[in-house]
Design a protein around this motif. Structure first.
Motif: not given
Length: 404
Positions: A278, A300-307
Motif C-alpha cells: 500500500l 496493513a497488508g496488500l489485498d490484491l483481490l480487493a484492488q
C-alpha cells in the motif's frame, strides 16, 4: 512487541529526524513510537516551524531539538523550557550538521526538502551513520560525492522513497553492479500524478491547487508538483543511477496508476522481482529502521483481490518533458543535474505562488540546461556554485515573463 534492541545494536537505535515536522518526519515518528525498546527519536530538526517542533518534543522527548533559522533560537529554547522539557535547543544549519554527525544519534532520517538538506546529509555520511535517505537533492546534486564519502566512512545508505526502497528490497542491498548480481535493468514505477492522460494543451491552465492534489500519496506541495510534472520521476532516475551503480540506459520508467507495484528489477536469467504494498511511507521507513530485520510499521497488508487490477503504460514525454530533461541531465553528468534541480526548485516555487503557468516549469528548466555550461561535480563548492547560477538564470527568466 519485543523490547530487545535490533541486531548489531548495543542498545536502542538512536534516530535523528531531519525534517521532523514534514510528512516523512511524521511517518518516521509513528514507526519509532511502535518500538520503544528498539529505537527512539534522539534528535528532531525542523526548518522554521517552532510551534510544531515543540509539540513533537512534548510527545517524543528527544535529547536535542534544532531549528534551521537562527533567528528562532530563543523561541525554541523558551518554548522547550516552558514545556518543562530537558531537550537541548539548537539553531542554524551548522548545528544541525553537527547533530547529524555527532554522538547524539547512530541513524539519520534525511528528510529536509531541497538543496537545504545537502550539508546535513553529507555530514551524516562522513560520520559513518546509517542514513535513511529521503532527500532527493543529495543524490541529484551530489550523487558521486555522497556515495564516495559514504563508502569511505562505512556509512550505510538505505533509500526511503518508495521506488528506490523497492529496488533495495529486491536486490537485498544497494549494489546492482557487483559481479554476480545479474541485473539487466531497473524499472521505476510512476503514478502518473493528477494529470495522467492529459495532453500538453490540456495542461496549459492547470492551477497549483490541482497540481498538489496527488491521487495516491500525501506529500508536501513541492514534491506534489514534481509528481504532477514527472520531474519527481526524473530525479529518481538520476538517484537510481547513483544508488545502484546502473547506467541510465538500463533504467526505465513505467506509469502505474494504482501505486501498488513500487518498482521492479529484471535479472539476466529472465526473472523480474517486484516489491508491492500500500502507498504508505511507514513501510519504507520501517525497512530502513529495522533492516535487515522486518519490524511492524502500522501498515496493513496488500489485498490484491480487493484492488482488482494492475495497469502499466509508457510515460508521455511530450506532455511531461521534465522526465526527458532529467534523462538528458543525467547523461550529461557533472553539474548538469544540479542545474536541472535548482531551476526546477525556482520554477516550482514560482508556479505555487501563481507567478507562472504549469508548462513554464519544464520550459524554464530547459532554458537553464541550454544556457549554463556543465562543469565537473567533484566538490561541494562547485556543485553549490552551479546551483546558485541556475537559480539566478531561472529567476531572471521568470522576471522577464509577461505574466510574472
Amino acid at each position: 512487541m519485543s523490547a530487545n534492541p535490533l541486531p548489531n545494536q548495543a542498545g536502542p537505535r538512536r534516530v535523528a529526524i531531519l525534517g521532523a515536522t514534514g510528512s516523512i518526519g511524521s511517518s518516521a515518528l509513528d514507526v519509532i513510537a511502535r518500538h520503544p525498546g528498539q529505537m527512539r527519536a534522539s534528535v528532531l530538526a525542523a526548518g522554521n516551524n517552532v510551534d510544531a517542533l515543540i509539540a513533537l518534543c512534548r510527545s517524543h522527548r528527544p535529547e536535542h531539538a534544532a531549528i534551521a533559522d537562527p533567528a528562532l533560537y530563543e523561541r525554541l529554547r523558551d518554548g522547550l523550557r516552558d514545556a518543562g522539557l530537558a531537550t537541548a535547543a539548537h539553531a542554524g544549519t551548522a548545528a544541525i550538521d553537527a547533530l547529524a554527525a555527532g554522538d547524539a544519534c547512530d541513524t539519520v532520517v534525511a528528510a529536509i526538502v531541497g538543496a537545504a538538506g545537502l550539508s546535513s546529509t553529507l555530514a551524516a555520511a562522513r560520520a559513518g551513520k546509517r542514513l535513511l535517505l529521503a532527500n532527493k537533492e543529495s543524490l541529484v546534486l551530489a550523487g558521486e560525492l555522497l556515495t564516495r564519502e559514504a563508502a569511505a566512512a562505512g556509512a550505510e545508505i538505505i533509500p526511503i522513497d518508495s521506488e528506490h526502497n523497492a529496488i533495495f528490497q529486491c536486490l537485498r542491498s544497494r549494489d546492482a553492479s557487483v559481479e554476480g548480481a545479474g541485473v539487466r535493468r531497473i524499472l521505476l514505477t510512476a503514478s502518473g500524478g493528477p494529470f495522467r492522460g492529459r495532453s500538453r494543451a490540456e495542461l496549459e491552465a492547470v492551477t497549483p491547487a490541482q497540481a498538489v492534489a496527488h491521487p495516491k500519496w500525501s506529500m508536501g506541495p513541492k514534491i506534489s508538483v514534481d509528481s504532477a510534472t514527472l520531474m519527481n520521476k526524473g530525479l529518481e532516475v538520476i538517484e537510481a543511477h547513483h544508488l545502484f551503480g546502473v547506467p541510465g540506459a538500463r533504467i526505465d520508467v513505467l506509469v502505474h496508476p494504482q501505486s501498488l507495484v513500487h518498482s521492479l528489477v529484471e535479472f539476466i536469467d529472465g526473472s523480474t522481482l517486484a516489491q508491492l504494498g500500500l502507498p504508505d511511507m511507514r513501510t519504507t521507513l520501517a525497512v530502513g529502521l529495522g533492516w535487515p530485520r522486518r519490524v511492524e510499521s502500522g501498515v496493513a497488508g496488500l489485498d490484491l483481490l480487493a484492488q482488482g487490477r494492475l495497469d502499466f503504460e509508457a510515460p508521455d514525454l511530450d506532455a511531461f518533458p521534465c522526465l526527458r530533461l532529467a534523462w538528458q541531465a543525467m547523461e550529461a553528468g557533472g553539474s548538469a543535474p544540479a542545474i536541472l534541480n535548482a531551476a526546477n526548485e525556482v520554477a516550482v516555487s514560482a508556479f505555487l505562488q501563481g507567478r507562472i503557468g504549469f508548462l513554464s516549469i519544464p520550459a524554464l528548466v530547459e532554458h537553464a540546461l541550454s544556457t549554463l555550461p556543465y562543469m565537473a561535480a567533484d566538490t561541494l563548492d562547485a556543485l553549490l556554485a552551479a546551483d546558485a547560477r541556475s537559480r539566478q538564470v531561472t529567476s531572471t527568466a521568470i522576471a522577464r515573463l509577461p505574466h510574472a
